[in-house]
Design a protein around this motif. Structure first.
Motif, short mmCIF file in Angstrom:
data_model
loop_
_atom_site.label_atom_id
_atom_site.label_comp_id
_atom_site.label_asym_id
_atom_site.label_seq_id
_atom_site.Cartn_x
_atom_site.Cartn_y
_atom_site.Cartn_z
N PRO A 119 28.65 10.40 -10.41
CA PRO A 119 28.77 10.99 -9.07
C PRO A 119 28.55 12.49 -9.02
N VAL A 120 28.96 13.22 -10.07
CA VAL A 120 28.74 14.68 -10.08
C VAL A 120 27.58 15.03 -11.02
N ARG A 121 26.78 14.02 -11.37
CA ARG A 121 25.58 14.18 -12.21
C ARG A 121 25.90 14.71 -13.60
N SER A 122 27.09 14.42 -14.10
CA SER A 122 27.43 14.70 -15.50
C SER A 122 28.68 13.91 -15.87
N TYR A 123 28.92 13.83 -17.17
CA TYR A 123 30.08 13.09 -17.68
C TYR A 123 31.39 13.82 -17.46
N LYS A 124 31.35 15.07 -17.05
CA LYS A 124 32.55 15.90 -16.97
C LYS A 124 33.63 15.33 -16.05
N LEU A 125 33.24 14.54 -15.08
CA LEU A 125 34.21 13.93 -14.17
C LEU A 125 35.17 13.02 -14.92
N ARG A 126 34.69 12.38 -15.97
CA ARG A 126 35.52 11.45 -16.72
C ARG A 126 36.76 12.14 -17.30
N GLY A 127 36.55 13.23 -18.01
CA GLY A 127 37.66 13.93 -18.64
C GLY A 127 38.58 14.57 -17.63
N ALA A 128 38.00 15.17 -16.58
CA ALA A 128 38.83 15.80 -15.56
C ALA A 128 39.70 14.77 -14.86
N PHE A 129 39.13 13.63 -14.51
CA PHE A 129 39.88 12.56 -13.85
C PHE A 129 41.01 12.05 -14.73
N ASN A 130 40.69 11.80 -16.01
CA ASN A 130 41.71 11.22 -16.89
C ASN A 130 42.87 12.19 -17.13
N ALA A 131 42.54 13.46 -17.33
CA ALA A 131 43.59 14.45 -17.55
C ALA A 131 44.47 14.61 -16.31
N MET A 132 43.86 14.59 -15.16
CA MET A 132 44.62 14.72 -13.91
C MET A 132 45.47 13.47 -13.68
N ARG A 133 44.89 12.31 -13.95
CA ARG A 133 45.61 11.04 -13.79
C ARG A 133 46.87 11.01 -14.66
N LYS A 134 46.73 11.41 -15.91
CA LYS A 134 47.86 11.34 -16.83
C LYS A 134 48.91 12.41 -16.52
N MET A 135 48.48 13.57 -16.10
CA MET A 135 49.44 14.60 -15.72
C MET A 135 50.24 14.17 -14.49
N ARG A 136 49.56 13.56 -13.53
CA ARG A 136 50.23 13.09 -12.32
C ARG A 136 51.24 11.99 -12.64
N ALA A 137 50.89 11.14 -13.60
CA ALA A 137 51.81 10.07 -13.99
C ALA A 137 53.05 10.62 -14.69
N ALA A 138 52.84 11.63 -15.52
CA ALA A 138 53.96 12.21 -16.27
C ALA A 138 54.80 13.14 -15.41
N ASN A 139 54.15 13.80 -14.47
CA ASN A 139 54.85 14.78 -13.63
C ASN A 139 54.30 14.71 -12.20
N PRO A 140 54.80 13.75 -11.39
CA PRO A 140 54.27 13.55 -10.04
C PRO A 140 54.37 14.80 -9.16
N ALA A 141 55.28 15.69 -9.50
CA ALA A 141 55.45 16.90 -8.69
C ALA A 141 54.32 17.90 -8.90
N GLN A 142 53.56 17.73 -9.99
CA GLN A 142 52.46 18.67 -10.27
C GLN A 142 51.29 18.35 -9.35
N SER A 143 51.03 19.25 -8.43
CA SER A 143 49.98 18.99 -7.44
C SER A 143 48.98 20.14 -7.33
N HIS A 144 49.00 21.02 -8.33
CA HIS A 144 48.08 22.16 -8.31
C HIS A 144 47.40 22.27 -9.67
N PHE A 145 46.08 22.20 -9.66
CA PHE A 145 45.30 22.25 -10.89
C PHE A 145 44.30 23.41 -10.83
N VAL A 146 44.08 24.01 -11.99
CA VAL A 146 43.22 25.19 -12.07
C VAL A 146 42.20 24.99 -13.19
N CYS A 147 40.99 25.46 -12.97
CA CYS A 147 40.01 25.46 -14.05
C CYS A 147 39.11 26.68 -13.90
#
Length: 415
Positions: A47-75
């Motif tokens: 969808p974003v014309r590169s594999y980078k979405l995979r890692g970003a999605f997975n890291a965000m997914r796991k952080m949200r599962a471990a800490n649902p209150a975390q709603s701000h991400f920076v890169c």
């Protein structure tokens, strides 16, 4: 099942909520050329014309599962990682702050904003990426956000491993060889981590741009090192220092498994894939295909998967790509010619050009010289051998000239 394989499978299953598996396509053109089964894993069609979405999605997914209150991400990113993070922020409905260098092309800024919509804010700061990165990390600490590294993160690596999961599922068997581009090392660490557990017979080759070979330097030193100078043309893989975590997972790689691709040669590959196959690849996305000629003697009769990692190519760069390709192939050269200031001298020079030679650039550098004038001249031709003939004729006629095609300093200033 080994732990990494299980987590990679989980990450792949979770990704299906975002997009279907990217295609694994047998390429008839390349297969016929090398007498092998050449398959392209088309990450340029994500969808974003590169594999980078995979890692970003997975890291965000796991952080949200471990800490649902975390709603701000920076890169911090000027390219594909920024777009992946933006897309993931919109999917999860969280806030994203994306730092980009002031020099980032407007096209990349606009695409990042399109993917993230109202979920993201883009901050332009710093002339160089190191300045941008430092600013993003300071901001992250100040506001208590979670920083998403493009490659130096276990969950990002786990997400990139989904590329390997899909390859085995789609091919239905293990390939003989997988060729991977390397920048920070996240993709290579993820793909090899899964395949070494799930299909231990698979061999690997890793490709870096010649002007950004931080992985090769790290293998030689036994630890990540920072390159003093990086050629930024292959912007998706030109990294001054391979990630510490990816390198720790790739320390088993033998130096001879790492191949270096000259930036100008990559341009030839990009143009061939565009003109022959209709496939748009960015420079980093063409790395795995670019080294196939070097491997021709090894891959005949084998099944080879090339990961085409990205297709975010700005077509405003096409003239530069063509220029670099012609120069590498020896079909275009630049000379400083000392032209006698006498009637007929220019006509005499033009008569030396053959039917396949074309003047692409002609500029007097010194117009006030009394006896001789320096001329910058660029010539295109259809065969590199034509330049040897032209040089012989110039020498025989007594013309003084200098080939500056490979003189980086002069060419950058004059051309």
């Amino acid at each position: 099942m080994p732990r990494f394989s299980k987590s990679a499978l989980d990450a792949t299953a979770a990704l299906r909520a975002l997009f279907d598996a990217t295609p694994l396509q047998r390429n008839d053109h390349l297969s016929a050329r090398y007498g092998a089964e050449i398959w392209l894993k088309r990450e340029d069609l994500a969808p974003v014309r590169s594999y980078k979405l995979r890692g970003a999605f997975n890291a965000m997914r796991k952080m949200r599962a471990a800490n649902p209150a975390q709603s701000h991400f920076v890169c911090a990113s000027a390219g594909n990682h920024a777009q992946g993070v933006a897309y993931a922020c919109r999917h999860f409905g969280v806030q994203g702050t994306i730092f980009m260098p002031v020099t980032t092309p407007q096209q990349k800024i606009d695409k990042t904003r399109t993917f993230g919509g109202d979920a993201i804010e883009i901050v332009l700061t710093g002339d160089y990426f190191d300045q941008t990165l430092a600013a993003s990390q300071r901001f992250c600490s100040e506001v208590g956000a979670h920083f998403l590294s493009p490659f130096d993160d276990a969950d990002v690596i786990e997400g990139q491993a989904s590329v390997a999961v899909e390859i085995l599922d789609q091919l239905g068997r293990a390939p003989d060889l997988v060729i991977l581009p390397v920048g920070g090392g996240g993709l290579a660490a993820g793909v090899t981590g899964y395949l070494r557990e799930a299909a231990p017979g698979v061999d690997f080759r890793f490709v870096e741009p010649l002007g950004g070979a931080s992985f090769a330097a790290a293998l030689a030193a036994g630890a990540p090192v920072t390159l003093k100078k990086v050629n930024s043309f292959v912007d998706g893989a030109a990294v001054a220092r391979v990630g510490a975590l990816p390198f720790s997972r790739l320390a088993w790689v033998r130096p001879e498994q790492v191949l270096l691709a000259p930036e100008d040669r990559i341009c030839i590959t990009m143009l061939e894939m565009l003109n022959v196959e209709g496939i748009v690849l960015e420079p980093a996305g063409a790395l795995s295909v670019d080294v196939l000629p070097e491997l021709a003697g090894e891959i005949a009769g084998k099944t080879v998967v090339c990961v085409t990692s990205g297709g975010n190519f700005d077509f405003e760069r096409l003239p530069e790509v063509k220029e670099r390709a012609q120069r590498y192939a020896g079909l275009k050269k630049y000379f400083i010619l000392r032209m006698p200031q006498r009637p007929g001298a220019l006509r005499e020079f033009l008569a030396m050009l053959g039917p396949d030679d074309d003047i692409a650039r002609f500029e007097y550098l010194k117009k006030s010289a009394r006896n001789f004038g320096s001329v910058l001249i660029g010539i295109e031709t259809k065969s590199a051998a034509n330049f040897a003939r032209l040089a012989a004729e110039l020498d025989a006629a007594g013309f003084s000239y200098r080939d500056i095609t490979d003189d980086e300093a002069l060419a950058e200033f004059l051309v």
